[in-house]
Enzyme design. Structure first.
Site, PDB file in Angstrom:
ATOM      1  N   ALA A   1       0.825  -1.216   0.000  1.00  0.00           N
ATOM      2  CA  ALA A   1       0.000   0.000   0.000  1.00  0.00           C
ATOM      3  C   ALA A   1       0.855   1.260   0.000  1.00  0.00           C
ATOM      4  O   ALA A   1       0.458   2.295   0.533  1.00  0.00           O
ATOM      5  CB  ALA A   1      -0.921  -0.009   1.218  1.00  0.00           C
TER       6      ALA A   1
ATOM      7  N   ARG B   1      -2.897   8.141 -10.257  1.00  0.00           N
ATOM      8  CA  ARG B   1      -4.032   8.142 -11.190  1.00  0.00           C
ATOM      9  C   ARG B   1      -5.331   8.565 -10.509  1.00  0.00           C
ATOM     10  O   ARG B   1      -6.317   8.858 -11.161  1.00  0.00           O
ATOM     11  CB  ARG B   1      -4.183   6.744 -11.823  1.00  0.00           C
TER      12      ARG B   1
ATOM     13  N   GLY C   1       8.392  -0.164  -7.178  1.00  0.00           N
ATOM     14  CA  GLY C   1       7.699  -1.324  -7.721  1.00  0.00           C
ATOM     15  C   GLY C   1       7.198  -2.287  -6.665  1.00  0.00           C
ATOM     16  O   GLY C   1       7.563  -2.194  -5.484  1.00  0.00           O
TER      17      GLY C   1
ATOM     18  N   GLU D   1       3.508  -7.701 -17.802  1.00  0.00           N
ATOM     19  CA  GLU D   1       2.725  -6.491 -17.547  1.00  0.00           C
ATOM     20  C   GLU D   1       2.185  -5.949 -18.868  1.00  0.00           C
ATOM     21  O   GLU D   1       2.827  -6.096 -19.920  1.00  0.00           O
ATOM     22  CB  GLU D   1       3.600  -5.430 -16.864  1.00  0.00           C
TER      23      GLU D   1
ATOM     24  N   ASN E   1     -44.164  15.892  23.089  1.00  0.00           N
ATOM     25  CA  ASN E   1     -44.538  16.342  21.753  1.00  0.00           C
ATOM     26  C   ASN E   1     -43.733  17.590  21.444  1.00  0.00           C
ATOM     27  O   ASN E   1     -43.866  18.605  22.138  1.00  0.00           O
ATOM     28  CB  ASN E   1     -46.031  16.632  21.660  1.00  0.00           C
TER      29      ASN E   1
ATOM     30  N   ALA F   1     -46.752  28.076  22.220  1.00  0.00           N
ATOM     31  CA  ALA F   1     -46.201  28.304  20.880  1.00  0.00           C
ATOM     32  C   ALA F   1     -45.540  29.674  20.791  1.00  0.00           C
ATOM     33  O   ALA F   1     -45.994  30.638  21.409  1.00  0.00           O
ATOM     34  CB  ALA F   1     -47.317  28.198  19.848  1.00  0.00           C
TER      35      ALA F   1
ATOM     36  N   ARG G   1     -43.870  35.508  25.105  1.00  0.00           N
ATOM     37  CA  ARG G   1     -44.126  36.197  23.832  1.00  0.00           C
ATOM     38  C   ARG G   1     -45.059  37.369  24.159  1.00  0.00           C
ATOM     39  O   ARG G   1     -45.707  37.377  25.210  1.00  0.00           O
ATOM     40  CB  ARG G   1     -44.763  35.255  22.822  1.00  0.00           C
TER      41      ARG G   1
HETATM   42  C1  UD1 Z   1      -0.450  -4.583 -10.483  1.00  0.00           C
HETATM   43  C2  UD1 Z   1       0.279  -5.792 -11.118  1.00  0.00           C
HETATM   44  C3  UD1 Z   1      -0.534  -6.314 -12.315  1.00  0.00           C
HETATM   45  C4  UD1 Z   1      -1.929  -6.686 -11.848  1.00  0.00           C
HETATM   46  C5  UD1 Z   1      -2.595  -5.468 -11.154  1.00  0.00           C
HETATM   47  C6  UD1 Z   1      -3.876  -5.912 -10.497  1.00  0.00           C
HETATM   48  C7  UD1 Z   1       2.695  -5.491 -10.786  1.00  0.00           C
HETATM   49  C8  UD1 Z   1       3.978  -5.073 -11.409  1.00  0.00           C
HETATM   50  N1  UD1 Z   1       1.609  -5.379 -11.539  1.00  0.00           N
HETATM   51  O1  UD1 Z   1      -0.473  -3.532 -11.480  1.00  0.00           O
HETATM   52  O2  UD1 Z   1       0.111  -7.469 -12.865  1.00  0.00           O
HETATM   53  O3  UD1 Z   1      -2.678  -7.108 -12.974  1.00  0.00           O
HETATM   54  O4  UD1 Z   1      -1.770  -4.958 -10.099  1.00  0.00           O
HETATM   55  O5  UD1 Z   1      -4.581  -4.826  -9.970  1.00  0.00           O
HETATM   56  O6  UD1 Z   1       2.701  -5.945  -9.671  1.00  0.00           O
HETATM   57  N2  UD1 Z   1       2.745  -0.552  -4.529  1.00  0.00           N
HETATM   58  C9  UD1 Z   1       3.663  -0.389  -3.525  1.00  0.00           C
HETATM   59  N3  UD1 Z   1       4.902   0.036  -3.834  1.00  0.00           N
HETATM   60  C10 UD1 Z   1       5.295   0.260  -5.109  1.00  0.00           C
HETATM   61  C11 UD1 Z   1       4.355   0.076  -6.145  1.00  0.00           C
HETATM   62  C12 UD1 Z   1       3.079  -0.338  -5.818  1.00  0.00           C
HETATM   63  O7  UD1 Z   1       3.365  -0.598  -2.342  1.00  0.00           O
HETATM   64  O8  UD1 Z   1       6.465   0.642  -5.307  1.00  0.00           O
HETATM   65  C13 UD1 Z   1       1.386  -0.987  -4.156  1.00  0.00           C
HETATM   66  C14 UD1 Z   1       0.363   0.076  -4.512  1.00  0.00           C
HETATM   67  O9  UD1 Z   1       0.105   0.898  -3.394  1.00  0.00           O
HETATM   68  C15 UD1 Z   1      -0.856  -0.733  -4.876  1.00  0.00           C
HETATM   69  C16 UD1 Z   1      -0.298  -2.050  -5.336  1.00  0.00           C
HETATM   70  O10 UD1 Z   1       1.040  -2.127  -4.898  1.00  0.00           O
HETATM   71  O11 UD1 Z   1      -1.694  -0.943  -3.751  1.00  0.00           O
HETATM   72  C17 UD1 Z   1      -0.351  -2.213  -6.860  1.00  0.00           C
HETATM   73  O12 UD1 Z   1       0.331  -1.147  -7.484  1.00  0.00           O
HETATM   74  P1  UD1 Z   1      -0.227  -0.479  -8.800  1.00  0.00           P
HETATM   75  O13 UD1 Z   1       0.738   0.591  -9.210  1.00  0.00           O
HETATM   76  O14 UD1 Z   1      -1.639  -0.133  -8.670  1.00  0.00           O
HETATM   77  O15 UD1 Z   1      -0.053  -1.716  -9.838  1.00  0.00           O
HETATM   78  P2  UD1 Z   1      -0.916  -2.009 -11.131  1.00  0.00           P
HETATM   79  O16 UD1 Z   1      -0.407  -1.135 -12.224  1.00  0.00           O
HETATM   80  O17 UD1 Z   1      -2.349  -1.935 -10.809  1.00  0.00           O
HETATM   81 MG    MG Z   2      -3.395  -1.187  -9.215  1.00  0.00          MG
END
Ligand code: UD1
Ligand code: MG
Length: 446
Positions: free
Chosen positions: A12, A18, A79, A154, A360, A406, A423
């Site tokens: 998370a 986005r 990532g 991906e 009431n 009232a 009143r």
């Molecule tokens: C990801 C998957 C994709 C899958 C999709 C499903 C990867 C590379 N891709 O893509 O295959 O189909 O989810 O919804 O895993 N996050 C981190 N740290 C980071 C990057 C992301 O904690 O550095 C967390 C984000 O907060 C998020 C989750 O990982 O909750 C997924 O990241 P997001 O960037 O939404 O990946 P997708 O492009 O949706």
């Molecule tokens: Mg996602």
């Protein structure tokens, strides 16, 4: 179900660019609970040894929402594999199943995750997949002939042929804990986004001769991710459907279910009737046989049995509505206890009040609870008659059985069974209106 120890890692750390919002993506709410709350709820239901949430730097609200679970900070958002790596210090000597869930995929049920764990069996990894009519944006699952997984590509890195694959990665993995660190060490970032992808792990495991199995979900709605406000709205719709179905099955009558909005913790006793277009904010419970009429808005409110609320009622935090109470149209109640059988039928405001039974409270009457600086309390005894357009200026106490005339503005306590009138006496001048009209019409003719 496997008897392996279970650890759950929730990713998370993403900002959710986005979503175009200052809030971390997983703090956006679904049925009044942050997205992360749903992921945690489902993870907790599996009774793991430990839940670790990977968060980004400077996300104090998210860390608070994850309590009492462990949060680790991913300093650089590089990532999904980078995120799991950030959790490694908290995963020291981990054995058994490590389930990785995405914080932005909040509706995966415990049942589905159990299926994912089962699918790993003796394999190194299992991936939760789904089939979509429009798979764009998701990672594609490239399968071997024997049904095991060859690799995940991906969307941005996929060839035209690979993009035609309609089985996609939901983002949930179950990984052999003993191999996790070794495999993560081999992930590279030579891809379109220059990120370390968790989706590279199946290919890395395959190089060691270790298989990856795919568990397919029956219901794609439950594994949809959230990357935009349109996705968030779609998840909300799915979740609301789930919550309404649960309510209907528990004995609630809804005339037009799809127009009723529920919170994650709304509680109904059997025999409750809900008319169309009602919004339940968080913390509402409704007692047996009560009716909530159309266009009412309720939050943090307790309603007793056989009560009638609305239409167009607003019950704000701290409203405690007794049995058989009637709250009518354009009535607002805040932080107040309303005694059994009392009636507030039209156009009234009751705040910071303790109201007894069988009162009431007439049209246009209000409690004046705020002096511009502080809030003050009103106490109304049982059986009191509060007339129309009365102002009860708090702090003030009205004794049992008193009668407030009232139009009165009451600034001092009224004893039991007394009449309070505050009143001007009405002045009646006979014939005045007729002579006024005469004078006016003469003036017009001139
Ligand atoms: C990801 C998957 C994709 C899958 C999709 C499903 C990867 C590379 N891709 O893509 O295959 O189909 O989810 O919804 O895993 N996050 C981190 N740290 C980071 C990057 C992301 O904690 O550095 C967390 C984000 O907060 C998020 C989750 O990982 O909750 C997924 O990241 P997001 O960037 O939404 O990946 P997708 O492009 O949706
Ligand atoms: Mg996602």
């Amino acid at each position: 179900m496997n008897k392996n120890p279970l650890t759950i890692v929730i990713l998370a750390a993403g900002k959710g660019t986005r979503m175009k919002s200052n809030m971390p993506k997983v703090m956006h709410r679904l049925a009044y609970l942050p997205m992360i709350g749903w992921v945690l709820k489902n993870a907790e239901a599996l009774k793991p040894k430990k839940i670790i949430v990977v968060v980004g730097p400077d996300m104090p609200a998210l860390e608070a929402a994850c309590k009492p679970h462990t949060c680790v900070v991913q300093a650089v958002r590089n990532g999904t594999a980078g995120a799991v790596k950030a959790a490694l210090p908290a995963l020291k000597n981990v054995k058994g199943d490590v389930v990785v869930l995405l914080g932005d995929t909040p509706l995966v049920t415990p049942q589905t995750i159990k299926g994912l764990i089962k699918a790993r069996g003796k394999a190194g990894i299992s991936v939760l997949g789904m089939r979509l009519s429009d798979p764009s944006g998701y990672g594609r699952l490239v399968m071997n002939k024997d049904g095991s997984l060859q690799k995940i590509v991906e969307h941005k890195d996929a060839s035209a042929a690979e993009r035609k694959i309609d089985t996609v990665n939901t983002g949930a993995f179950c990984i052999d804990g003993a191999s996790l660190e070794r495999w993560l060490g081999k992930v590279k970032n030579n891809n379109a986004q220059k990120e370390y992808y968790i989706t590279d792990l199946p290919e890395i495991a395959a190089r060691e001769g270790v298989a990856t199995h795919v568990a397919l979900t029956a219901d794609p709605d439950e594994v949809k991710g959230c990357n935009s406000h349109s996705d968030l709205a779609a998840l909300e719709a799915t979740l609301q459907d789930r919550l309404r179905t649960q309510a209907l099955q528990s004995g609630v009558c809804m005339h037009h279910p799809s127009s009723v909005f529920l919170a994650h913790d709304t509680k109904f006793a059997p025999g409750v009737v809900i008319e169309p277009h009602v919004v339940f904010g968080p913390g509402v419970s409704v007692g047996e046989g009560s009716t909530i009429k159309a266009f009412s808005h309720l939050e943090d409110t307790k309603i007793g049995k056989e009560a009638s609320i609305g239409p167009f009622a607003r019950l704000r935090p701290g409203a405690d509505i007794g049995d058989a109470v009637r709250i009518g149209n354009f009535v607002e109640v805040k932080k107040s206890k309303i005694g059994k059988g009392s009636k507030i039928n039209h156009l009234a405001y009751v705040g910071d009040t303790d109201m007894g039974a069988d009162v009431n409270f007439s049209a246009g009457a209000i409690t004046v609870n705020y002096d511009g600086f502080d809030k003050h309390k009103t106490k109304i005894g049982k059986g009191v008659m509060v007339g129309s357009n009365v102002n009860l200026v708090a702090p003030v106490k009205i004794g049992d059985g008193a009668f407030i005339a009232a139009g009165s503005t009451i600034t001092k306590d009224v004893p039991k069974d007394a009449l309070a009138v505050a009143r001007d006496a009405a002045k009646v001048i006979k014939g005045w209106a007729a002579s006024y009209r005469k004078k006016k019409s003469k003036a017009k003719k001139k």
